[in-house]
Design an enzyme around this catalytic site. Sequence first.
Site, PDB file in Angstrom:
ATOM      1  N   TYR A  87      15.152  31.690   4.675  1.00 55.13           N
ATOM      2  CA  TYR A  87      13.953  32.421   5.127  1.00 55.13           C
ATOM      3  C   TYR A  87      14.032  32.666   6.630  1.00 55.13           C
ATOM      4  O   TYR A  87      14.429  31.786   7.397  1.00 55.13           O
ATOM      5  CB  TYR A  87      12.698  31.585   4.862  1.00 55.13           C
ATOM      6  CG  TYR A  87      12.270  31.540   3.414  1.00 55.13           C
ATOM      7  CD1 TYR A  87      11.865  32.697   2.755  1.00 55.13           C
ATOM      8  CD2 TYR A  87      12.256  30.343   2.722  1.00 55.13           C
ATOM      9  CE1 TYR A  87      11.451  32.652   1.422  1.00 55.13           C
ATOM     10  CE2 TYR A  87      11.846  30.282   1.393  1.00 55.13           C
ATOM     11  CZ  TYR A  87      11.442  31.444   0.752  1.00 55.13           C
ATOM     12  OH  TYR A  87      11.044  31.392  -0.554  1.00 55.13           O
ATOM     13  N   LYS A  97       0.844  -1.198   0.000  1.00 53.86           N
ATOM     14  CA  LYS A  97       0.000   0.000   0.000  1.00 53.86           C
ATOM     15  C   LYS A  97       0.882   1.252   0.000  1.00 53.86           C
ATOM     16  O   LYS A  97       2.082   1.176   0.290  1.00 53.86           O
ATOM     17  CB  LYS A  97      -0.927  -0.019   1.219  1.00 53.86           C
ATOM     18  CG  LYS A  97      -0.200  -0.014   2.559  1.00 53.86           C
ATOM     19  CD  LYS A  97      -1.151  -0.350   3.715  1.00 53.86           C
ATOM     20  CE  LYS A  97      -0.426  -0.333   5.048  1.00 53.86           C
ATOM     21  NZ  LYS A  97      -1.265  -0.885   6.130  1.00 53.86           N
ATOM     22  N   MET A 108      11.034  25.063   0.072  1.00 55.58           N
ATOM     23  CA  MET A 108      10.205  24.080  -0.640  1.00 55.58           C
ATOM     24  C   MET A 108      11.071  23.117  -1.455  1.00 55.58           C
ATOM     25  O   MET A 108      10.801  21.916  -1.491  1.00 55.58           O
ATOM     26  CB  MET A 108       9.239  24.817  -1.576  1.00 55.58           C
ATOM     27  CG  MET A 108       8.198  23.917  -2.193  1.00 55.58           C
ATOM     28  SD  MET A 108       7.142  24.775  -3.364  1.00 55.58           S
ATOM     29  CE  MET A 108       6.262  25.899  -2.315  1.00 55.58           C
ATOM     30  N   ARG A 158     -10.838   0.252  14.301  1.00 56.61           N
ATOM     31  CA  ARG A 158     -10.824   0.986  13.048  1.00 56.61           C
ATOM     32  C   ARG A 158     -11.952   0.484  12.154  1.00 56.61           C
ATOM     33  O   ARG A 158     -12.892   1.201  11.882  1.00 56.61           O
ATOM     34  CB  ARG A 158      -9.458   0.775  12.380  1.00 56.61           C
ATOM     35  CG  ARG A 158      -8.916   1.939  11.630  1.00 56.61           C
ATOM     36  CD  ARG A 158      -7.425   1.836  11.360  1.00 56.61           C
ATOM     37  NE  ARG A 158      -6.974   0.569  10.817  1.00 56.61           N
ATOM     38  CZ  ARG A 158      -5.720   0.336  10.430  1.00 56.61           C
ATOM     39  NH1 ARG A 158      -4.812   1.290  10.532  1.00 56.61           N
ATOM     40  NH2 ARG A 158      -5.358  -0.829   9.959  1.00 56.61           N
TER      41      ARG A 158
HETATM   42  C1  LIG Z   1      -0.530  -1.734   6.891  1.00 56.39           C
HETATM   43  C2  LIG Z   1      -1.104  -3.008   7.374  1.00 56.39           C
HETATM   44  C3  LIG Z   1      -0.276  -4.136   7.542  1.00 56.39           C
HETATM   45  C4  LIG Z   1       1.225  -4.093   7.395  1.00 56.39           C
HETATM   46  O1  LIG Z   1       1.772  -3.502   8.539  1.00 56.39           O
HETATM   47  P1  LIG Z   1       3.358  -3.469   8.791  1.00 56.39           P
HETATM   48  O2  LIG Z   1       3.451  -2.933  10.172  1.00 56.39           O
HETATM   49  O3  LIG Z   1       3.921  -2.525   7.806  1.00 56.39           O
HETATM   50  O4  LIG Z   1       3.855  -4.848   8.632  1.00 56.39           O
HETATM   51  C5  LIG Z   1      -0.880  -5.333   7.888  1.00 56.39           C
HETATM   52  N1  LIG Z   1      -2.206  -5.416   8.091  1.00 56.39           N
HETATM   53  C6  LIG Z   1      -3.025  -4.344   7.966  1.00 56.39           C
HETATM   54  C7  LIG Z   1      -4.493  -4.496   8.201  1.00 56.39           C
HETATM   55  C8  LIG Z   1      -2.501  -3.107   7.621  1.00 56.39           C
HETATM   56  O5  LIG Z   1      -3.309  -2.045   7.508  1.00 56.39           O
END
Ligand SMILES: *Cc1c(COP(=O)(O)O)cnc(C)c1O
Length: 368
Positions: free
Chosen positions: A264, A40, A311, A137
Site C-alpha cells: 500500500y 491478567k 492487516m 490510580r
Molecule cells: C500488573 C500489576 C502487577 C504486576 O506487574 P509486573 O510489572 O508485570 O510485575 C502487580 N501489581 C499490580 C497492582 C498490577 O496492576
Amino acid sequence: MKASPHRHTPAIIHLQAIRNNIEHYKHFIDKQPEIWAVVKANAYGHGAVKVAQAVASHVQGFCISNLDEALELRNNDITLPLLVLSGIVPDNADLARDMDITLTVPSVEWLELVIKESTTDLSGLKVHVAVDTGMGRIGVKTTEEINEIYRLAEQHCIEIEGIFTHFATADEKDTDKLQEQSEKFEDILSKLPYRPRYIHSTNSAAGLWHSNQVQDIERLGIAMYGLNPSGTLIDLPYQLEPALTLQSEITHMKKIEAGETVGYGATFEASEETYIGTVSIGYADGWTREMQGFHVLIDGQEAEIVGRISMDQMTIKCDKYYPIGTLVTLIGRDGDREITVDDIAKWRKTINYEIICLLSDRIYRIYK
Ligand SMILES: *Cc1c(COP(=O)(O)O)cnc(C)c1O
C-alpha cells in the site's frame, strides 16, 4: 478474532521457562513471601488458563484485572486464591463471593455501593484494601478512610484479608519516589485497627530491585514471563528466560525488477533486482504498522521488513530465493542472531509489556 492454527504463525510458549523464572525468583529472594502470579490480560498474551495450570503448584495465588478474567480461571478448575487487582462494578460482588474470588476495595464509596447494591448478605466476601501512596490510580489515602472500611466490613461480615499499595517508579533508577511511597505505606500500616493476613506492595520491578520492600506476597508479573520490567534501563540481578517466541513462514516469494513497488502506498521501490518474500502476519495480529523498517530472521540472517504492513500480511527483502514454507523468526533466536521483545519495544518506542499484550488472538499459541 479467530485463532488461526491452520496458518503457520504461532507464538510458542515455553511453560518450563515460566516455571524456571518463578523458581529462580524464590532462590534470589532471601525471605519466603507467597508468590501470586499475575496472569491478567490473558497472562500478558501467553494464555491465562494454560499458564495458571502450568504454575499452580509453584505459586500460592493469582492476580487478574477483572471479574471475567477471574471467572475464566475458576471455570477451568483453578482453585488457588484469585485477587482482582482493580475495582469491579459494584453490583457483581455477590458473584465474586459465590465463586471465592477476592476483590480489591479501591475506595470507601465503592464499598458503600457494594453493600447497598448487594441482593444477598455479603458475609464471606474476601477483600484486599488498596492504598494510594502515590500511584494515583486507585486506593484510599488516609487512616480515616481505612477505619471506615474496617467498620463497614465488620458490620457486614466482609473479611479484610489484605492491604496493599503499588509503586509508580520501581522500574526506574531514581528511588526517591519509591522511598516516599514506602514511608507513606508504613505510616498507614502502623495505624491499622488490626493487621490483615496479607500486606503487599511489590510487582516484578520492586521484587527484583527493592526486595527489602517484599512483605507477605510478591505479585510477580513480567519477570515470570522472562522480561526485564525496566526494558534495558536497569540490569537484572540474574538472567531471566523469555517464555514467548513468535514464528511464521514464507507464503510467497518473487524477484522484482528495479522500479517495481511493494505494498500500500507504494512506499518501497526496488532500485535493483530484489527478492521479496511475503509473510502471514499483519497489524490485525498486533504486528503494527510501525514494524515497517524493522527486520525478521530468515536462515540466520536479518531480512528487512519493506513496504507497509497490511492487516494480514507483510513483505520482507531477502538476499536470495527462499521456498514457500521457509521459517521466519519474528521474536526469538535463529542461528547466532536473536530478536528480543525489547528490540521490538525500542523500535516502537514503547515497553516490552505492550508488545506481548498486543499479540492478538489470531496468533495461535502452541505450548511446549
Ligand atoms: C500488573 C500489576 C502487577 C504486576 O506487574 P509486573 O510489572 O508485570 O510485575 C502487580 N501489581 C499490580 C497492582 C498490577 O496492576
